[in-house]
Design a protein around this motif. Structure first.
Motif, PDB file in Angstrom:
ATOM      1  N   ALA A   1       0.637  -1.361  -0.172  1.00  0.00           N
ATOM      2  CA  ALA A   1       0.613   0.242  -0.308  1.00  0.00           C
ATOM      3  C   ALA A   1       0.512   0.903   0.357  1.00  0.00           C
ATOM      4  CB  ALA A   1      -0.978   0.403   1.157  1.00  0.00           C
ATOM      5  N   VAL A   2       1.684   1.149   1.311  1.00  0.00           N
ATOM      6  CA  VAL A   2       3.065   2.109   0.941  1.00  0.00           C
ATOM      7  C   VAL A   2       3.316   2.408  -0.894  1.00  0.00           C
ATOM      8  CG1 VAL A   2       4.953   3.054   1.629  1.00  0.00           C
ATOM      9  CG2 VAL A   2       3.458   2.103   2.816  1.00  0.00           C
ATOM     10  N   LEU A   3       3.940   1.546  -1.051  1.00  0.00           N
ATOM     11  CA  LEU A   3       4.639   1.193  -2.631  1.00  0.00           C
ATOM     12  C   LEU A   3       3.220   2.118  -3.718  1.00  0.00           C
ATOM     13  CD1 LEU A   3       6.855  -1.720  -2.225  1.00  0.00           C
ATOM     14  CD2 LEU A   3       7.557   0.157  -2.082  1.00  0.00           C
ATOM     15  N   TYR A   4       2.497   1.628  -3.480  1.00  0.00           N
ATOM     16  CA  TYR A   4       1.462   1.659  -4.340  1.00  0.00           C
ATOM     17  C   TYR A   4       1.140   3.477  -3.785  1.00  0.00           C
ATOM     18  CZ  TYR A   4       0.567  -2.784  -5.552  1.00  0.00           C
ATOM     19  OH  TYR A   4       0.422  -4.160  -6.468  1.00  0.00           O
ATOM     20  N   ALA A   5       1.338   3.955  -3.125  1.00  0.00           N
ATOM     21  CA  ALA A   5       0.724   4.755  -2.681  1.00  0.00           C
ATOM     22  C   ALA A   5       1.964   6.114  -3.269  1.00  0.00           C
ATOM     23  CB  ALA A   5       0.529   5.176  -1.705  1.00  0.00           C
ATOM     24  N   ALA A   6       3.314   5.781  -3.423  1.00  0.00           N
ATOM     25  CA  ALA A   6       4.073   6.301  -3.805  1.00  0.00           C
ATOM     26  C   ALA A   6       4.304   6.541  -5.610  1.00  0.00           C
ATOM     27  CB  ALA A   6       5.460   5.570  -3.095  1.00  0.00           C
ATOM     28  N   GLY A   7       4.069   5.575  -6.280  1.00  0.00           N
ATOM     29  CA  GLY A   7       3.487   5.157  -7.280  1.00  0.00           C
ATOM     30  C   GLY A   7       2.298   6.550  -7.886  1.00  0.00           C
ATOM     31  N   GLY A   8       1.295   6.193  -7.131  1.00  0.00           N
ATOM     32  CA  GLY A   8       0.614   7.064  -7.496  1.00  0.00           C
ATOM     33  C   GLY A   8       0.920   8.799  -7.093  1.00  0.00           C
ATOM     34  N   ALA A   9       1.451   8.490  -6.497  1.00  0.00           N
ATOM     35  CA  ALA A   9       2.540  10.285  -6.037  1.00  0.00           C
ATOM     36  C   ALA A   9       3.188  10.451  -7.126  1.00  0.00           C
ATOM     37  CB  ALA A   9       2.223  10.436  -4.530  1.00  0.00           C
ATOM     38  N   GLY A  10       3.880   9.962  -7.949  1.00  0.00           N
ATOM     39  CA  GLY A  10       4.742   9.825  -8.687  1.00  0.00           C
ATOM     40  C   GLY A  10       5.919   9.883  -8.675  1.00  0.00           C
ATOM     41  N   PHE A  11       6.002   9.653  -7.704  1.00  0.00           N
ATOM     42  CA  PHE A  11       7.900   9.321  -6.803  1.00  0.00           C
ATOM     43  C   PHE A  11       9.004   8.084  -7.921  1.00  0.00           C
ATOM     44  CE2 PHE A  11       5.790  10.082  -3.462  1.00  0.00           C
ATOM     45  CZ  PHE A  11       6.735  12.158  -2.721  1.00  0.00           C
ATOM     46  N   GLY A  12       7.982   7.536  -9.081  1.00  0.00           N
ATOM     47  CA  GLY A  12       8.632   6.206  -9.748  1.00  0.00           C
ATOM     48  C   GLY A  12      10.064   7.220 -10.019  1.00  0.00           C
ATOM     49  N   PRO A  13      10.064   8.421 -10.699  1.00  0.00           N
ATOM     50  CA  PRO A  13      11.511   8.489 -11.346  1.00  0.00           C
ATOM     51  C   PRO A  13      12.599   8.889 -10.473  1.00  0.00           C
ATOM     52  CG  PRO A  13       9.214  10.196 -12.043  1.00  0.00           C
ATOM     53  CD  PRO A  13       8.050   9.543 -10.453  1.00  0.00           C
ATOM     54  N   LEU A  14      12.087   8.725  -9.301  1.00  0.00           N
ATOM     55  CA  LEU A  14      12.616   9.329  -8.343  1.00  0.00           C
ATOM     56  C   LEU A  14      13.805   8.172  -8.364  1.00  0.00           C
ATOM     57  CD1 LEU A  14      10.731  11.031  -5.186  1.00  0.00           C
ATOM     58  CD2 LEU A  14      12.723  11.691  -6.465  1.00  0.00           C
ATOM     59  N   VAL A  15      13.321   7.297  -8.016  1.00  0.00           N
ATOM     60  CA  VAL A  15      13.432   5.851  -7.874  1.00  0.00           C
ATOM     61  C   VAL A  15      14.833   5.289  -9.400  1.00  0.00           C
ATOM     62  CG1 VAL A  15      13.920   2.345  -8.510  1.00  0.00           C
ATOM     63  CG2 VAL A  15      12.142   4.574  -7.100  1.00  0.00           C
ATOM     64  N   GLU A  16      14.329   5.701 -10.247  1.00  0.00           N
ATOM     65  CA  GLU A  16      15.407   6.490 -11.625  1.00  0.00           C
ATOM     66  C   GLU A  16      16.626   6.695 -11.328  1.00  0.00           C
ATOM     67  OE1 GLU A  16      12.729   7.190 -14.790  1.00  0.00           O
ATOM     68  OE2 GLU A  16      12.377   5.431 -15.619  1.00  0.00           O
ATOM     69  N   ARG A  17      16.314   8.053 -10.590  1.00  0.00           N
ATOM     70  CA  ARG A  17      17.569   8.536 -10.501  1.00  0.00           C
ATOM     71  C   ARG A  17      18.513   8.068  -9.700  1.00  0.00           C
ATOM     72  NH1 ARG A  17      14.517  14.107  -9.288  1.00  0.00           N
ATOM     73  NH2 ARG A  17      12.676  14.517 -11.383  1.00  0.00           N
ATOM     74  N   TRP A  18      18.219   7.420  -8.333  1.00  0.00           N
ATOM     75  CA  TRP A  18      19.038   6.880  -7.512  1.00  0.00           C
ATOM     76  C   TRP A  18      19.599   5.481  -7.997  1.00  0.00           C
ATOM     77  CZ3 TRP A  18      15.930   9.093  -3.274  1.00  0.00           C
ATOM     78  CH2 TRP A  18      15.907   9.904  -3.411  1.00  0.00           C
ATOM     79  N   PRO A  19      20.009   5.205  -9.194  1.00  0.00           N
ATOM     80  CA  PRO A  19      20.372   3.231 -10.012  1.00  0.00           C
ATOM     81  C   PRO A  19      21.432   3.054  -8.373  1.00  0.00           C
ATOM     82  CG  PRO A  19      22.381   5.320 -10.844  1.00  0.00           C
ATOM     83  CD  PRO A  19      21.131   6.164 -10.447  1.00  0.00           C
ATOM     84  N   ASP A  20      22.203   3.550  -7.936  1.00  0.00           N
ATOM     85  CA  ASP A  20      23.142   2.799  -7.391  1.00  0.00           C
ATOM     86  C   ASP A  20      22.340   2.637  -5.885  1.00  0.00           C
ATOM     87  OD1 ASP A  20      25.303   3.558  -8.858  1.00  0.00           O
ATOM     88  OD2 ASP A  20      25.606   5.722  -7.642  1.00  0.00           O
ATOM     89  N   ALA A  21      21.268   3.132  -5.401  1.00  0.00           N
ATOM     90  CA  ALA A  21      20.036   2.834  -3.946  1.00  0.00           C
ATOM     91  C   ALA A  21      19.830   1.130  -4.840  1.00  0.00           C
ATOM     92  CB  ALA A  21      19.924   3.540  -4.066  1.00  0.00           C
ATOM     93  N   VAL A  22      19.335   1.392  -6.109  1.00  0.00           N
ATOM     94  CA  VAL A  22      18.386  -0.024  -6.831  1.00  0.00           C
ATOM     95  C   VAL A  22      19.630  -1.063  -6.110  1.00  0.00           C
ATOM     96  CG1 VAL A  22      17.739  -0.976  -8.616  1.00  0.00           C
ATOM     97  CG2 VAL A  22      17.270   1.082  -7.878  1.00  0.00           C
ATOM     98  N   VAL A  23      21.112  -0.782  -6.936  1.00  0.00           N
ATOM     99  CA  VAL A  23      22.533  -1.928  -7.010  1.00  0.00           C
ATOM    100  C   VAL A  23      22.076  -2.584  -5.569  1.00  0.00           C
ATOM    101  CG1 VAL A  23      24.607  -2.470  -7.603  1.00  0.00           C
ATOM    102  CG2 VAL A  23      23.359  -0.567  -8.896  1.00  0.00           C
ATOM    103  N   VAL A  24      22.648  -1.760  -4.258  1.00  0.00           N
ATOM    104  CA  VAL A  24      23.082  -1.657  -3.076  1.00  0.00           C
ATOM    105  C   VAL A  24      21.444  -2.935  -3.058  1.00  0.00           C
ATOM    106  CG1 VAL A  24      22.393  -1.215  -1.016  1.00  0.00           C
ATOM    107  CG2 VAL A  24      23.966   0.383  -2.943  1.00  0.00           C
TER     108      VAL A  24
END
Length: 205
Positions: free
Chosen positions: A47-70
């Protein structure tokens, strides 16, 4: 209503695929151990993650590729560790569960709550796939519904609650089958293979 139903169907299409989280919820349901807590953690996290997606936080994940790698490497380590434990149980056998009689396993006995909670959180939040699916993919589809994007997001949230409740509590219907000799070894063997496949996919990027 159309956006709500679309979100419900879309959420189910993302969550039903067997993975590390679903395998863990299934085993907890089969053990009848802290099922409500595990299902609530998984559904609330979604629910928290879906809310983040609905709020438009997807681009923030794309900007931090290093965090995704970790998260990918940490997630692989957690999944491999849990898979190794499942493999060990498959080889050794779980006589306590195999010999249990009807009603012997409730929602409180067994492992303490804290390690179960920590494992659930790790399998959920350290899996980068969950961010790609719930935040970026779901968010990118939700935004196409304009002002109705929150109804679409709500539908996805409902799908998560329904799925984890059905998976956790519905698993006990298999209890008669699991009282056969060697049944738990098969379950743990399958879970170990699923965890290994997920870990390999994470390590492979």
């Amino acid at each position: 209503m159309l956006a709500l139903l679309a979100g419900l169907g879309f959420g189910l299409s993302l969550i039903v695929a067997i993975g590390a989280q679903n395998a863990f919820v299934l085993r907890q349901g089969l053990r009848r151990e802290h099922v409500g807590v595990v299902a609530a953690i998984c559904a609330t996290s979604d629910a928290v993650l879906y809310a983040a997606g609905g709020a438009g936080f997807g681009p923030l994940v794309e900007r931090w590729p290093d965090a995704v790698v970790v998260m990918r490497w940490l997630g692989a380590a957690v999944v491999l560790g849990y898979g190794a434990m499942a493999a060990w149980r498959a080889v050794r056998g779980d006589t306590r569960l195999a010999a249990a009689e009807d009603g012997a396993l409730g929602d409180s006995p067994g492992r303490r709550l804290k390690p179960v909670v920590l494992t659930t959180l790790a399998l959920t939040w350290l899996n980068p796939h969950v961010y790609l699916d719930t935040v970026m993919l779901q968010g990118s589809v939700a935004v196409t519904y304009g002002d109705a994007r929150w109804l679409f997001t709500a539908g996805a949230m409902v799908s998560s609650v329904a799925w984890f409740a059905a998976l956790g509590y519905g698993a006990r219907l298999l209890a008669p089958v699991l009282r056969r000799p060697g049944a738990w070894r098969v379950v743990d063997g399958v879970i170990a293979l699923i965890m290994l496949a997920v870990a390999v996919s994470l390590l492979a990027g």
